[in-house]
Scaffold this motif. Structure first.
Motif, short mmCIF file in Angstrom:
data_model
loop_
_atom_site.label_atom_id
_atom_site.label_comp_id
_atom_site.label_asym_id
_atom_site.label_seq_id
_atom_site.Cartn_x
_atom_site.Cartn_y
_atom_site.Cartn_z
N VAL A 61 0.87 -1.17 0.00
CA VAL A 61 0.00 0.00 0.00
C VAL A 61 0.91 1.22 0.00
CG1 VAL A 61 -1.52 1.36 1.48
CG2 VAL A 61 -1.98 -1.05 1.13
N GLY A 62 0.67 2.13 -0.95
CA GLY A 62 1.42 3.38 -1.00
C GLY A 62 0.54 4.53 -0.57
N LEU A 63 1.07 5.40 0.30
CA LEU A 63 0.30 6.52 0.81
C LEU A 63 0.50 7.74 -0.09
CD1 LEU A 63 1.04 6.17 4.62
CD2 LEU A 63 -0.66 5.03 3.22
N GLU A 64 -0.61 8.43 -0.35
CA GLU A 64 -0.57 9.61 -1.21
C GLU A 64 0.35 10.66 -0.61
OE1 GLU A 64 -3.68 12.72 -3.29
OE2 GLU A 64 -4.46 10.89 -2.43
N ALA A 65 1.20 11.23 -1.37
CA ALA A 65 1.47 11.02 -2.77
C ALA A 65 2.85 10.39 -2.98
CB ALA A 65 1.40 12.34 -3.53
N ARG A 66 3.83 10.77 -2.15
CA ARG A 66 5.17 10.23 -2.39
C ARG A 66 5.25 8.74 -2.11
NH1 ARG A 66 5.90 15.33 -0.22
NH2 ARG A 66 6.08 14.42 1.85
N GLY A 67 4.38 8.22 -1.28
CA GLY A 67 4.35 6.77 -1.06
C GLY A 67 3.99 6.02 -2.33
N VAL A 85 -3.53 4.40 -1.30
CA VAL A 85 -4.39 4.97 -0.27
C VAL A 85 -4.39 6.47 -0.52
CG1 VAL A 85 -4.61 5.46 2.20
CG2 VAL A 85 -4.06 3.16 1.44
N ARG A 86 -5.60 7.02 -0.73
CA ARG A 86 -5.72 8.40 -1.19
C ARG A 86 -6.45 9.26 -0.18
NH1 ARG A 86 -6.27 9.84 -7.00
NH2 ARG A 86 -5.19 11.57 -6.01
N LYS A 87 -6.33 10.56 -0.37
CA LYS A 87 -7.13 11.51 0.39
C LYS A 87 -8.60 11.29 0.04
CE LYS A 87 -3.41 14.83 0.40
NZ LYS A 87 -2.83 16.01 -0.23
N ALA A 88 -9.48 11.57 0.97
CA ALA A 88 -10.92 11.34 0.77
C ALA A 88 -11.42 12.04 -0.49
CB ALA A 88 -11.70 11.82 1.99
N GLY A 89 -12.30 11.33 -1.21
CA GLY A 89 -12.94 11.91 -2.39
C GLY A 89 -12.17 11.76 -3.68
N LYS A 90 -11.03 11.08 -3.67
CA LYS A 90 -10.20 10.96 -4.87
C LYS A 90 -10.36 9.63 -5.60
CE LYS A 90 -7.96 14.87 -4.29
NZ LYS A 90 -7.98 15.96 -5.24
N GLY A 97 -13.26 4.48 4.23
CA GLY A 97 -12.59 5.68 4.70
C GLY A 97 -12.20 5.57 6.15
N GLN A 98 -11.17 6.33 6.51
CA GLN A 98 -10.71 6.36 7.89
C GLN A 98 -10.27 7.78 8.23
OE1 GLN A 98 -10.67 3.71 10.18
NE2 GLN A 98 -10.24 5.38 11.61
N ALA A 99 -10.91 8.37 9.22
CA ALA A 99 -10.52 9.70 9.69
C ALA A 99 -9.36 9.57 10.67
CB ALA A 99 -11.71 10.39 10.36
N TYR A 100 -8.56 10.63 10.76
CA TYR A 100 -7.47 10.68 11.73
C TYR A 100 -7.21 12.11 12.15
CZ TYR A 100 -4.48 11.81 7.70
OH TYR A 100 -3.94 12.38 6.58
N GLU A 101 -6.56 12.25 13.27
CA GLU A 101 -6.31 13.57 13.86
C GLU A 101 -5.08 14.22 13.25
OE1 GLU A 101 -8.14 15.10 16.38
OE2 GLU A 101 -9.57 13.47 16.13
N ALA A 107 -8.43 14.75 9.16
CA ALA A 107 -8.37 14.46 7.73
C ALA A 107 -8.92 13.05 7.55
CB ALA A 107 -6.95 14.57 7.21
N GLU A 108 -9.10 12.65 6.31
CA GLU A 108 -9.59 11.30 6.03
C GLU A 108 -8.88 10.74 4.81
OE1 GLU A 108 -13.75 8.83 5.22
OE2 GLU A 108 -13.84 10.97 5.69
N ILE A 109 -8.57 9.45 4.88
CA ILE A 109 -8.00 8.73 3.75
C ILE A 109 -8.95 7.61 3.36
CG2 ILE A 109 -5.58 9.27 4.18
CD1 ILE A 109 -5.39 6.51 5.59
N GLU A 110 -8.76 7.11 2.12
CA GLU A 110 -9.62 6.05 1.61
C GLU A 110 -8.82 5.04 0.80
OE1 GLU A 110 -13.82 8.44 0.97
OE2 GLU A 110 -12.46 8.29 -0.75
#
Length: 182
Positions: A61-67, A85-90, A97-101, A107-110
């Motif tokens: 799993v690569g995290l947005e964006a440099r991952g 794994v992208r920012k919400a809505g992308k 989705g998963q929100a985090y502090e 913010a939220e990722i999906e």
């Protein structure tokens, strides 16, 4: 998976410090010089591919964006799947989705709901581990999808920000591997 002294020097020499970016007092770690150097990029990718083999990984799993930039060539070289794994809505299809502090707010990722199958062994790859919020949320997404998070791998860990301590409870014994810790 701390890098050998030779690999550490090769990688560190190609990470540029950018003072006061994106705001005063922050020193941004720019990995684009490393990505532009095929020897360094190949060495980085190889270290992560070796980790995938050791952990018997099915997908990264690569995290947005440099991952994305780091995880995709690892997946190709290791012969395994890549999941963004992208920012919400992308993402264009059904997603979990998963929100985090964040320091000031949330913010939220999906991830696509069908991207990970139950029982798959998944390694999270990102460029920098700072506070650990995004990686922690990603571990939660992986488990909600029924897959097994077998570890987190990063190029650079900013140890002074405490991300490792934040992640340890959600790692559930899986390794957090940083090639370089500063």
């Amino acid at each position: 998976m701390s890098a050998s002294a030779e690999l550490r020097e090769l990688l560190l020499d190609r990470i540029a410090d950018v003072p006061d970016y994106p705001e005063p007092g922050v020193v941004f770690k720019d990995i684009t010089p490393l990505l532009a150097d095929p020897t360094a990029f190949r060495a980085l990718t190889g270290a992560f591919v070796d980790l995938c083999a050791r952990l018997r990984v099915d997908k990264v799993v690569g995290l947005e964006a440099r991952g994305f930039i780091l995880a995709a060539p690892v997946a190709v070289a290791a012969g395994i799947g890549f999941v963004p794994v992208r920012k919400a809505g992308k993402l264009p299809r059904a997603a979990l989705g998963q929100a985090y502090e964040l320091e000031y707010g949330t913010a939220e990722i999906e991830v696509h709901a069908d991207a990970l199958a139950p029982g798959e062994r998944v390694l999270v790859i990102d460029d920098v581990l700072a506070t650990g919020g995004t990686a922690d949320a990603t571990l939660q997404l992986i488990r909600r999808a029924g897959a097994e998070a077998v570890g987190v791998a990063v190029l650079l860990e900013l140890g002074f920000l405490g991300g490792r301590q934040r992640l340890e409870p959600d790692l559930k014994g899986a390794p957090l591997e940083a090639l370089i810790t500063v």
